[in-house]
Motif scaffolding. Sequence first.
Motif, mmCIF file in Angstrom:
data_model
loop_
_atom_site.group_PDB
_atom_site.id
_atom_site.type_symbol
_atom_site.label_atom_id
_atom_site.label_comp_id
_atom_site.label_asym_id
_atom_site.label_seq_id
_atom_site.Cartn_x
_atom_site.Cartn_y
_atom_site.Cartn_z
ATOM 1 N N ALA A 6 -40.063 50.895 38.194
ATOM 2 C CA ALA A 6 -39.564 49.910 37.240
ATOM 3 C C ALA A 6 -40.618 49.980 35.836
ATOM 4 O O ALA A 6 -41.484 49.500 36.041
ATOM 5 C CB ALA A 6 -39.895 48.627 38.087
ATOM 6 N N MET A 7 -40.003 49.623 34.920
ATOM 7 C CA MET A 7 -40.960 49.634 34.090
ATOM 8 C C MET A 7 -41.125 48.324 34.091
ATOM 9 O O MET A 7 -40.678 46.904 33.261
ATOM 10 C CB MET A 7 -39.754 50.284 32.518
ATOM 11 N N GLU A 8 -42.742 48.040 33.431
ATOM 12 C CA GLU A 8 -43.025 46.775 33.196
ATOM 13 C C GLU A 8 -43.640 45.989 32.112
ATOM 14 O O GLU A 8 -43.629 46.984 31.312
ATOM 15 C CB GLU A 8 -44.846 46.622 34.483
ATOM 16 N N PRO A 9 -42.498 45.138 31.494
ATOM 17 C CA PRO A 9 -42.856 44.204 30.478
ATOM 18 C C PRO A 9 -44.242 43.891 30.461
ATOM 19 O O PRO A 9 -45.265 43.516 31.061
ATOM 20 C CB PRO A 9 -42.341 43.519 30.653
ATOM 21 N N SER A 10 -44.269 42.805 28.962
ATOM 22 C CA SER A 10 -45.776 42.396 28.829
ATOM 23 C C SER A 10 -46.265 41.212 29.692
ATOM 24 O O SER A 10 -45.710 40.547 30.054
ATOM 25 C CB SER A 10 -45.456 42.269 27.288
ATOM 26 N N CYS A 11 -47.815 41.780 30.302
ATOM 27 C CA CYS A 11 -47.817 40.859 30.928
ATOM 28 C C CYS A 11 -48.033 38.573 30.350
ATOM 29 O O CYS A 11 -48.832 38.903 29.194
ATOM 30 C CB CYS A 11 -49.434 40.976 31.429
ATOM 31 N N GLY A 12 -47.644 37.857 30.877
ATOM 32 C CA GLY A 12 -48.236 36.528 30.339
ATOM 33 C C GLY A 12 -47.076 35.781 30.708
ATOM 34 O O GLY A 12 -45.414 36.239 31.187
ATOM 35 N N ASN A 13 -47.461 35.009 30.582
ATOM 36 C CA ASN A 13 -46.172 33.196 30.813
ATOM 37 C C ASN A 13 -45.867 32.653 29.758
ATOM 38 O O ASN A 13 -47.240 32.192 30.145
ATOM 39 C CB ASN A 13 -46.837 33.225 32.322
ATOM 40 N N ALA A 14 -45.084 32.463 29.105
ATOM 41 C CA ALA A 14 -44.848 31.697 28.310
ATOM 42 C C ALA A 14 -44.500 29.958 29.001
ATOM 43 O O ALA A 14 -44.393 29.628 27.588
ATOM 44 C CB ALA A 14 -43.554 32.632 27.268
ATOM 45 N N LEU A 15 -44.289 30.276 29.514
ATOM 46 C CA LEU A 15 -43.883 28.506 30.481
ATOM 47 C C LEU A 15 -45.059 27.996 29.846
ATOM 48 O O LEU A 15 -44.857 26.589 29.722
ATOM 49 C CB LEU A 15 -43.330 28.517 31.801
ATOM 50 N N THR A 16 -46.061 28.392 30.783
ATOM 51 C CA THR A 16 -47.699 27.449 30.955
ATOM 52 C C THR A 16 -48.675 28.448 29.523
ATOM 53 O O THR A 16 -49.926 27.677 30.420
ATOM 54 C CB THR A 16 -48.120 27.488 32.579
ATOM 55 N N ALA A 267 -36.204 60.742 27.057
ATOM 56 C CA ALA A 267 -36.010 62.102 27.027
ATOM 57 C C ALA A 267 -34.946 62.531 27.295
ATOM 58 O O ALA A 267 -34.015 63.304 26.421
ATOM 59 C CB ALA A 267 -36.583 63.175 27.668
ATOM 60 N N HIS A 268 -33.717 61.719 28.684
ATOM 61 C CA HIS A 268 -32.347 62.708 28.697
ATOM 62 C C HIS A 268 -31.666 61.123 29.258
ATOM 63 O O HIS A 268 -30.550 61.599 29.211
ATOM 64 C CB HIS A 268 -33.009 63.389 30.450
ATOM 65 N N GLY A 269 -32.163 59.993 28.176
ATOM 66 C CA GLY A 269 -31.612 59.238 29.154
ATOM 67 C C GLY A 269 -30.060 58.985 27.574
ATOM 68 O O GLY A 269 -31.011 59.239 26.823
ATOM 69 N N PRO A 270 -29.141 58.014 27.094
ATOM 70 C CA PRO A 270 -29.000 57.361 26.233
ATOM 71 C C PRO A 270 -29.587 56.894 25.388
ATOM 72 O O PRO A 270 -30.889 55.718 25.740
ATOM 73 C CB PRO A 270 -27.785 56.539 26.719
ATOM 74 N N TYR A 271 -29.756 56.763 24.346
ATOM 75 C CA TYR A 271 -30.744 56.146 22.664
ATOM 76 C C TYR A 271 -30.670 54.857 23.565
ATOM 77 O O TYR A 271 -29.477 53.797 23.672
ATOM 78 C CB TYR A 271 -30.333 56.431 22.095
ATOM 79 N N ALA A 273 -31.261 52.628 25.774
ATOM 80 C CA ALA A 273 -31.803 52.386 26.939
ATOM 81 C C ALA A 273 -32.304 51.914 28.144
ATOM 82 O O ALA A 273 -33.813 51.523 27.345
ATOM 83 C CB ALA A 273 -31.504 53.623 28.406
ATOM 84 N N ASN A 274 -32.337 50.969 29.089
ATOM 85 C CA ASN A 274 -33.608 49.771 29.153
ATOM 86 C C ASN A 274 -33.861 50.760 30.059
ATOM 87 O O ASN A 274 -33.502 50.867 31.428
ATOM 88 C CB ASN A 274 -33.026 48.453 29.354
ATOM 89 N N PRO A 275 -35.466 51.046 30.722
ATOM 90 C CA PRO A 275 -36.520 51.441 31.181
ATOM 91 C C PRO A 275 -36.141 50.521 33.072
ATOM 92 O O PRO A 275 -37.340 50.855 33.720
ATOM 93 C CB PRO A 275 -37.367 52.058 30.556
ATOM 94 N N ARG A 307 -25.287 47.377 33.378
ATOM 95 C CA ARG A 307 -26.005 46.578 32.601
ATOM 96 C C ARG A 307 -27.416 47.547 32.082
ATOM 97 O O ARG A 307 -28.397 46.798 30.166
ATOM 98 C CB ARG A 307 -26.415 45.216 32.487
ATOM 99 N N ARG A 308 -28.255 48.612 32.187
ATOM 100 C CA ARG A 308 -29.373 48.974 31.208
ATOM 101 C C ARG A 308 -28.736 49.990 30.736
ATOM 102 O O ARG A 308 -29.826 50.412 30.279
ATOM 103 C CB ARG A 308 -29.933 49.296 33.021
ATOM 104 N N GLN A 309 -27.757 50.742 30.258
ATOM 105 C CA GLN A 309 -27.403 51.394 29.627
ATOM 106 C C GLN A 309 -27.266 50.698 27.693
ATOM 107 O O GLN A 309 -26.816 49.527 27.624
ATOM 108 C CB GLN A 309 -26.287 52.742 29.580
ATOM 109 N N ALA A 310 -27.398 51.451 26.491
ATOM 110 C CA ALA A 310 -27.510 51.090 25.542
ATOM 111 C C ALA A 310 -26.166 50.245 25.310
ATOM 112 O O ALA A 310 -25.523 51.489 26.030
ATOM 113 C CB ALA A 310 -28.838 52.179 24.619
ATOM 114 N N ARG A 311 -26.224 49.711 24.560
ATOM 115 C CA ARG A 311 -25.080 50.132 23.605
ATOM 116 C C ARG A 311 -24.859 49.997 22.361
ATOM 117 O O ARG A 311 -26.359 49.634 21.594
ATOM 118 C CB ARG A 311 -24.088 48.114 23.637
#
Length: 365
Positions: A6-16, A267-271, A273-275, A307-311
């Motif tokens: 699972a690719m981990e997005p940036s850390c931090g909570n914009a709610l608080t 490298a091998h997925g569609p341009y 694409a959500n990791p 839903r993870r592939q590029a459009r």
Amino acid sequence: MASDVAMEPSCGNALTGHSGADEVGDVAKNLAPFTAVRGAAFGPDGQPLSATAARRLRKLQRKEEKAPENREKRKEKRRAAKKRKADAREQELQGMTPEERGAYAERMKAEVVQRRTEDQASLQRAYDSGRPRVVINCAFSATMNHKERSSLAKQAQMAYVAVRDLRSPIQLHLTSVGPANPAHPRLEAIGAYSWTLHRHEESVWDLFDPSQLVVLTPDAEEDLETVEEDKVYVIGGIVDRTVCKRQSYDEAVDKGAFCFRRLPIKAHGPYGANPILNIDTVVQMLAEWWRRQGDWPGVLQHCLPLRRQAREDTKSVRRERNRLLKHSGSPGAGDMEDSASSDGSSSSSDGRDADSAADAPLEPS
């Protein structure tokens, strides 16, 4: 990464305004501490929220309000699918004589028994001597809320089902799943302790030699090009709405691991694409790589959820196109870029998409 490749997005909570993976989940469960006065939103500490945090808060509130309706829609969808299947079978039986119906029913029963027998035999072979070994590291449960732990259990189930249905030689392990693990009740409720796989109360770091481990993490600098039979592939059992970056990587470094790889999606997925992937998707990719003998493009095309592939209309694709136009000196490129991001919104991912995994009606035999 919901797997931790699972690719981990940036850390931090914009709610608080505070960091931490569990705060957003807690807010989603209980929005009472947040208040709105004359259109301004305030956090639990009484401080006003930023415009971005307020938008996210409103989004969470709308989601909570629609949750019962959405659950009912999912149930109705499953009921409709079940009815269509029953109607199709009834239509097939209508043209048969009673004797033909009886023979058909017996044949269907025999096929089900044979399939289950073969599935169980495949699982037992993998349990006894399967390779490579794939570990779902469940040591992160304490950082999750109740819903995320339920999603972890469901994704572990779907990983098990993927190995079973593909009749893969992969030997699956769950580590750190003793009674002290906060996810233990959810795993027990879903039947994990009756599955034909290896369960360990010990951590993955205590069970295997560090020289055998390949830790799959988005923070690795090298792609995973081959899946080797004698290696142990470690997937972080992380299901979070907002994930602290390097969470699995830092833990592995602290425990002495030194081999890190990331899935070769760029490298091998569609341009574009959500990791960010579910745990079961990562397990399925490893199984498919083994079955397809290293065809990463084919594996990614088959396993990446739509839903993870590029459009072609995604912001990332438009921005890249506009960047190339700028460098080529084409007129109007700047206007195109402005229009591509004119809504001022920032795209973010929920980290693991655990809800979609939890809704899938897959049951291990």
